[in-house]
Design a protein around this motif. Sequence first.
Motif, PDB file in Angstrom:
ATOM      1  N   THR A  76     100.878 -65.191  25.357  1.00  0.00           N
ATOM      2  CA  THR A  76     101.771 -66.332  25.133  1.00  0.00           C
ATOM      3  C   THR A  76     102.059 -66.535  23.643  1.00  0.00           C
ATOM      4  O   THR A  76     103.196 -66.843  23.259  1.00  0.00           O
ATOM      5  N   TYR A  77     101.044 -66.338  22.807  1.00  0.00           N
ATOM      6  CA  TYR A  77     101.224 -66.527  21.359  1.00  0.00           C
ATOM      7  C   TYR A  77     102.207 -65.514  20.786  1.00  0.00           C
ATOM      8  O   TYR A  77     102.949 -65.818  19.840  1.00  0.00           O
ATOM      9  N   PHE A  78     102.244 -64.329  21.372  1.00  0.00           N
ATOM     10  CA  PHE A  78     103.173 -63.300  20.909  1.00  0.00           C
ATOM     11  C   PHE A  78     104.615 -63.803  20.966  1.00  0.00           C
ATOM     12  O   PHE A  78     105.387 -63.665  20.009  1.00  0.00           O
ATOM     13  N   TYR A  79     104.986 -64.431  22.074  1.00  0.00           N
ATOM     14  CA  TYR A  79     106.361 -64.894  22.236  1.00  0.00           C
ATOM     15  C   TYR A  79     106.666 -66.108  21.365  1.00  0.00           C
ATOM     16  O   TYR A  79     107.793 -66.286  20.889  1.00  0.00           O
ATOM     17  N   VAL A  80     105.657 -66.956  21.133  1.00  0.00           N
ATOM     18  CA  VAL A  80     105.858 -68.096  20.237  1.00  0.00           C
ATOM     19  C   VAL A  80     106.095 -67.602  18.805  1.00  0.00           C
ATOM     20  O   VAL A  80     106.988 -68.088  18.102  1.00  0.00           O
ATOM     21  N   ALA A  81     105.307 -66.612  18.368  1.00  0.00           N
ATOM     22  CA  ALA A  81     105.476 -66.039  17.032  1.00  0.00           C
ATOM     23  C   ALA A  81     106.816 -65.309  16.919  1.00  0.00           C
ATOM     24  O   ALA A  81     107.454 -65.317  15.855  1.00  0.00           O
ATOM     25  N   TRP A  82     107.245 -64.694  18.005  1.00  0.00           N
ATOM     26  CA  TRP A  82     108.529 -64.003  18.041  1.00  0.00           C
ATOM     27  C   TRP A  82     109.672 -64.984  17.780  1.00  0.00           C
ATOM     28  O   TRP A  82     110.572 -64.716  16.993  1.00  0.00           O
ATOM     29  N   GLN A  83     109.604 -66.155  18.429  1.00  0.00           N
ATOM     30  CA  GLN A  83     110.633 -67.167  18.246  1.00  0.00           C
ATOM     31  C   GLN A  83     110.674 -67.676  16.805  1.00  0.00           C
ATOM     32  O   GLN A  83     111.728 -68.057  16.300  1.00  0.00           O
ATOM     33  N   ALA A  84     109.508 -67.682  16.138  1.00  0.00           N
ATOM     34  CA  ALA A  84     109.435 -68.161  14.751  1.00  0.00           C
ATOM     35  C   ALA A  84     109.706 -67.055  13.737  1.00  0.00           C
ATOM     36  O   ALA A  84     109.720 -67.307  12.535  1.00  0.00           O
ATOM     37  N   ASN A  85     109.912 -65.819  14.215  1.00  0.00           N
ATOM     38  CA  ASN A  85     110.138 -64.656  13.355  1.00  0.00           C
ATOM     39  C   ASN A  85     108.961 -64.379  12.430  1.00  0.00           C
ATOM     40  O   ASN A  85     109.124 -63.974  11.282  1.00  0.00           O
ATOM     41  N   TYR A  86     107.759 -64.608  12.929  1.00  0.00           N
ATOM     42  CA  TYR A  86     106.543 -64.281  12.184  1.00  0.00           C
ATOM     43  C   TYR A  86     106.098 -62.880  12.606  1.00  0.00           C
ATOM     44  O   TYR A  86     105.299 -62.691  13.523  1.00  0.00           O
ATOM     45  N   ILE A  87     106.649 -61.887  11.911  1.00  0.00           N
ATOM     46  CA  ILE A  87     106.433 -60.495  12.288  1.00  0.00           C
ATOM     47  C   ILE A  87     104.966 -60.106  12.179  1.00  0.00           C
ATOM     48  O   ILE A  87     104.427 -59.368  13.009  1.00  0.00           O
ATOM     49  N   GLY A  88     104.313 -60.608  11.133  1.00  0.00           N
ATOM     50  CA  GLY A  88     102.893 -60.295  10.954  1.00  0.00           C
ATOM     51  C   GLY A  88     102.052 -60.805  12.107  1.00  0.00           C
ATOM     52  O   GLY A  88     101.169 -60.109  12.618  1.00  0.00           O
ATOM     53  N   GLU A  89     102.333 -62.037  12.554  1.00  0.00           N
ATOM     54  CA  GLU A  89     101.594 -62.608  13.677  1.00  0.00           C
ATOM     55  C   GLU A  89     101.839 -61.812  14.949  1.00  0.00           C
ATOM     56  O   GLU A  89     100.924 -61.589  15.748  1.00  0.00           O
ATOM     57  N   MET A  90     103.083 -61.389  15.163  1.00  0.00           N
ATOM     58  CA  MET A  90     103.413 -60.597  16.352  1.00  0.00           C
ATOM     59  C   MET A  90     102.649 -59.281  16.371  1.00  0.00           C
ATOM     60  O   MET A  90     102.094 -58.878  17.407  1.00  0.00           O
ATOM     61  N   ASN A  91     102.608 -58.614  15.238  1.00  0.00           N
ATOM     62  CA  ASN A  91     101.887 -57.341  15.158  1.00  0.00           C
ATOM     63  C   ASN A  91     100.383 -57.541  15.319  1.00  0.00           C
ATOM     64  O   ASN A  91      99.696 -56.679  15.883  1.00  0.00           O
TER      65      ASN A  91
END
Length: 233
Positions: A76-91
């Motif tokens: 779930t956190y992956f998609y939230v970070a995706w919406q915020a454009n936090y590439i580091g968090e997504m990776n």
Amino acid sequence: MMKLNLEVIKNEFLGGWKPFELVWLAIFLSVQVIVYIIEPDSLLAMISGIAGILCVVFVSKGKISNYFFGLIFAYTYFYVAWQANYIGEMNTVLYVYIPAQFIGYFLWKDNLQKGASHTESVISKSLTLKGWIMTLSAITIGTLLFVQALKSAGGSVVGLDGLTTVIVVVAQLLMVLRYREQWILWIALNVISIALWMQAKEGSLSIVAMYFAYLLNSLYGYYNWRKLEKAKV
């Protein structure tokens, strides 16, 4: 056999809790729900916050079931970070959080100890001076390199994003390897993450509330893991 398995599951999820820990957990979860009611910006962020809180509280107790909640949080956190454009968090989610849930489960499974209430908790250990030097060096060098990569990828708030990503990698490694010093890194990470998500436009309030709960839990986690390390002696 089924009765025995059900008893093990019951003890894992419901056993070994102190009254104040249950109150602590209830408050953390209630805050997530209240935040969503006040500002219903992202249902996924609320779910991520609840799963994340359950995960870290179970980690602070040394319970192996934390990895179940960790998987829910990661996806779930992956998609939230995706919406915020936090590439580091997504990776971080893709290459650290998700693999760590599986690796950590099997490494912890072989290093559990029985508690007084027939519950199991992980056996904790601590870093040496050499271990600390290697840890801090890895964080410094890793951050410098990763920030440059994030700049090239067009990420947002690359300084904080890069630093939190590297700290997560190192702290997660220490967690999987059962080092109590992971909590010092989690404390630093939570403070930085609160600052990071306060700058986000979507899902920020739920995630800020989650990281504030993480911060308080990390302080207790360090205290409790010191007790876990003493218990093995």
